[in-house]
Scaffold this motif. Structure first.
Motif, mmCIF file in Angstrom:
data_model
loop_
_atom_site.group_PDB
_atom_site.id
_atom_site.type_symbol
_atom_site.label_atom_id
_atom_site.label_comp_id
_atom_site.label_asym_id
_atom_site.label_seq_id
_atom_site.Cartn_x
_atom_site.Cartn_y
_atom_site.Cartn_z
ATOM 1 N N CYS A 1 37.494 71.767 -31.412
ATOM 2 C CA CYS A 1 37.272 72.011 -29.983
ATOM 3 C C CYS A 1 38.321 72.941 -29.383
ATOM 4 C CB CYS A 1 37.253 70.694 -29.210
ATOM 5 S SG CYS A 1 35.801 69.677 -29.518
ATOM 6 N N VAL A 2 39.585 72.752 -29.751
ATOM 7 C CA VAL A 2 40.635 73.561 -29.134
ATOM 8 C C VAL A 2 40.529 75.016 -29.557
ATOM 9 C CG1 VAL A 2 42.457 73.315 -30.918
ATOM 10 C CG2 VAL A 2 43.092 73.489 -28.498
ATOM 11 N N ASP A 3 40.049 75.279 -30.761
ATOM 12 C CA ASP A 3 39.834 76.657 -31.188
ATOM 13 C C ASP A 3 38.787 77.352 -30.325
ATOM 14 O OD1 ASP A 3 41.692 77.017 -33.120
ATOM 15 O OD2 ASP A 3 40.361 76.715 -34.828
ATOM 16 N N ARG A 4 37.827 76.615 -29.832
ATOM 17 C CA ARG A 4 36.707 77.196 -29.092
ATOM 18 C C ARG A 4 36.851 77.084 -27.578
ATOM 19 N NH1 ARG A 4 35.849 75.920 -33.859
ATOM 20 N NH2 ARG A 4 34.252 76.857 -35.202
ATOM 21 N N PHE A 5 37.422 75.993 -27.110
ATOM 22 C CA PHE A 5 37.454 75.749 -25.673
ATOM 23 C C PHE A 5 38.862 75.761 -25.069
ATOM 24 C CE2 PHE A 5 33.888 73.183 -27.477
ATOM 25 C CZ PHE A 5 32.854 74.020 -27.060
ATOM 26 N N GLY A 6 39.896 75.776 -25.889
ATOM 27 C CA GLY A 6 41.260 75.763 -25.375
ATOM 28 C C GLY A 6 41.794 74.351 -25.160
ATOM 29 N N TYR A 7 43.066 74.274 -24.778
ATOM 30 C CA TYR A 7 43.737 72.978 -24.643
ATOM 31 C C TYR A 7 43.279 72.206 -23.419
ATOM 32 C CZ TYR A 7 46.981 74.395 -28.325
ATOM 33 O OH TYR A 7 47.521 74.774 -29.525
ATOM 34 N N ARG A 8 43.154 72.880 -22.298
ATOM 35 C CA ARG A 8 42.875 72.186 -21.045
ATOM 36 C C ARG A 8 41.530 71.461 -21.081
ATOM 37 N NH1 ARG A 8 41.733 75.576 -17.617
ATOM 38 N NH2 ARG A 8 42.151 74.431 -15.684
ATOM 39 N N LYS A 9 40.485 72.179 -21.436
ATOM 40 C CA LYS A 9 39.154 71.579 -21.452
ATOM 41 C C LYS A 9 39.059 70.458 -22.493
ATOM 42 C CE LYS A 9 36.750 75.743 -19.848
ATOM 43 N NZ LYS A 9 35.764 76.798 -20.209
ATOM 44 N N THR A 10 39.681 70.666 -23.648
ATOM 45 C CA THR A 10 39.618 69.650 -24.702
ATOM 46 C C THR A 10 40.325 68.372 -24.273
ATOM 47 O OG1 THR A 10 39.578 71.397 -26.383
ATOM 48 C CG2 THR A 10 40.137 69.177 -27.122
ATOM 49 N N LEU A 11 41.500 68.508 -23.659
ATOM 50 C CA LEU A 11 42.253 67.327 -23.247
ATOM 51 C C LEU A 11 41.565 66.582 -22.114
ATOM 52 C CD1 LEU A 11 45.892 68.736 -23.447
ATOM 53 C CD2 LEU A 11 44.998 66.794 -24.745
ATOM 54 N N ILE A 12 41.034 67.296 -21.137
ATOM 55 C CA ILE A 12 40.353 66.639 -20.020
ATOM 56 C C ILE A 12 39.123 65.888 -20.512
ATOM 57 C CG2 ILE A 12 39.014 67.071 -17.921
ATOM 58 C CD1 ILE A 12 40.993 69.323 -17.266
#
Length: 537
Positions: free
Chosen positions: A116-127
């Motif tokens: 997920c972090v490769d595709r959506f970044g840290y912020r969206k994945t963590l939220i």
């Protein structure tokens, strides 16, 4: 470092002859920064790193909570079996199942989070993981059987896996070299804070132990965390390293400006991230899971995996089960929880102690002296275990004292070592995947450790008690020998320098003394078409 008109805009026109000069400037600038200067220049980066790292508190809270509940009277009476001596006990198989359930969930959570972090970044994945965790808490809160509790732990483990891996990689992406080890160990400190809160909550709940469901309050308190963390992460800047990897240079520069105090600092930070990404593309263009074990990345990956294995199997299991361990050794329930509180305070202090010692002590020395002291303390615990602590209260207190010593040694040496390895050894492009893989190996080690530890301590199983110290001492001794041979020194090395050292197969014992200077720039010149490489970043 340089004037503002020499900022990242000029990087678009990089030529072979101009590589060495900016690389040399970046290396000299990073080496010249003092701790105080870095804190002033990157105070915003520190703030956002702290916000992201605080997600780990939840994982630390629950892992400590579950192992301590095995000694909590209301929990045992509500879900345990009645023994012939009139006491309640959670059977060893269920202890192993409940304790390892979250690790099973984290195993898959780590894999999903890396994707997920490769595709959506840290912020969206963590939220997304925080929102998922909010719903998962309902399962453990309303669990009325060990089976339902086990299932709830598996579900909760999915977002915990994401928190563990993404916190350390985000921290590594947004902080300069001088701050990186401090913020990496802060991730470990968050885990300790979770343990401390858990111990305090359960100790307080002992006072209302007449309610057979009082332990559910401890589960319900987990609803406090997600909302404020979601708000904080929503406003946090995205990792510039991730944005560069996705080819979003303008957004990466904007993120760098939000992480630094001045435009000049932002440009310096951007250039360091840009050239690091460029160098890593020169060494290895792809960044898939298979690339973790290709070329120089194989050694880097194995070192991270080794650091996590050491953390899991160096004897820290005794610390994790300290409350149950001490009740098994003959100490009263109240005193056991009191000692656990003290143990977690010592762990908190020990992590702060690392922040001071890492300025003078090298990583390699820290891991070696930590493993040596582990061997000594575990040997003493094992010897005390041969003295029938159930019949001698002084022996029980001596064992408790040695557990506190073990916790101090672990938290000031071995505890932060895997987090430092995750922040310093992997390439920036592969850091999230390396952290995910390393943490997964740690979970597998934790599961195997969690399976055998209850049998070692449980009076209805192997009943080793404090003699368990002998078992873990053997592993610490082996790790000490292996670490002396393979563990390199990463202190004060920038990501570009680490890339060079690993790519050129510098022996571990020479990492600290090898001079690099303009050699990094020479490696960048290996590519004849710098612009074509840039387009792949």
């Amino acid at each position: 470092m340089s004037e503002k008109n020499n900022g990242p805009v000029a990087i678009n026109n990089v030529t072979d002859d101009s590589v060495n000069d900016p690389i040399q400037q970046i290396l000299e600038y990073e080496r010249s920064l003092t701790l105080w200067q870095a804190l002033c220049k990157y105070k915003k980066a520190v703030f956002w790193a702290v916000v992201i790292s605080n997600t780990v508190i939840m994982e630390g809270y629950d892992t400590s909570l579950i192992s301590s509940l095995f000694a909590f009277p209301a929990f045992k009476e509500n879900l345990g079996n009645l023994n012939t001596n009139g006491t309640y006990e959670i059977p060893a198989p269920w202890q192993s199942g409940v304790a390892n359930a979250a690790s099973c969930g984290q195993f898959f959570g780590l894999i999903i989070a890396a994707w997920c972090v490769d595709r959506f970044g840290y912020r969206k994945t963590l939220i997304a993981n925080l929102l998922f965790f909010t719903g998962a808490i309902f399962i453990v809160f309303f669990a009325n059987s060990l089976g339902m509790l086990t299932a709830g732990q598996v579900v909760c483990g999915l977002p915990w896996g994401a928190f563990q891996s993404l916190a350390i990689t985000y921290v590594s992406d947004v902080t300069p070299v001088v701050l990186k080890p401090y913020m990496a160990t802060y991730v470990n400190l968050c885990w300790v804070i979770g343990h401390l809160i858990s111990a305090g909550v359960l100790r307080g709940l002992l006072n209302i132990n007449h309610d057979p469901r009082s332990y559910r309050i401890a589960f319900g308190l987990q609803w406090i965390w997600p909302l404020p963390l979601c708000i904080g992460i929503f406003f946090a800047p995205e990792s510039p390293v991730w944005l560069l990897k996705r080819g979003k240079e303008k957004e990466a520069m904007n993120s760098a400006q939000r992480l630094t105090s001045t435009q000049e600092d932002a440009e310096s930070f951007y250039r360091a991230a840009y050239y690091t990404n460029l160098l890593e593309v020169t060494y290895a263009e792809n960044s898939s899971y298979s690339d973790l074990f290709k070329g120089a990345n194989r050694r880097r990956t194995l070192l991270v995996l080794y650091a996590w294995v050491v953390q899991a199997w160096c004897g820290s299991a005794i610390n994790g089960y300290s409350t149950y361990f001490m009740t098994s050794a003959g100490m009263s329930t109240v005193h056991s929880f009191d000692i656990t509180m003290v143990k977690n305070v010592i762990s908190f202090i020990g992590t702060f102690f690392v922040w001071f010692t890492m300025r003078w002590l090298r990583r390699r020395f820290n891991i070696l002296i930590g493993l040596f002291l582990h061997c000594v303390v575990l040997l003493v615990i094992g010897i005390l275990g041969t003295q029938s602590p159930l019949q001698n209260s002084s022996v029980s207190w001596a064992i408790a004292g040695m557990i506190l010593c073990l916790q101090l040694v672990y938290s000031s040496t071995m505890g932060p070592i895997a987090y430092l390895a995750c922040s310093e050894f992997p390439t920036a492009r592969l850091r999230a995947k390396t952290a995910s893989l390393g943490r997964n190996l740690y979970l597998l080690c934790s599961i195997s450790r969690g399976v055998i530890t209850p049998y070692m301590l449980n009076a209805t199983a192997w009943n080793w008690g404090a003699k368990t110290g002998f078992f873990w001492m053997g592993f610490s001794f082996v790790f000490m020998i292996v670490s002396f041979v393979i563990y390199p020194e990463a202190k004060n090395r920038s990501p570009m320098e680490m890339d060079y050292l690993f790519e050129h197969k510098v022996p571990s014992r020479k990492f600290y003394t090898t001079e690099i200077d303009d050699k990094v720039g020479e490696d960048l010149k290996m590519s004849k078409e710098m612009c074509s490489i840039k387009s792949k970043c």
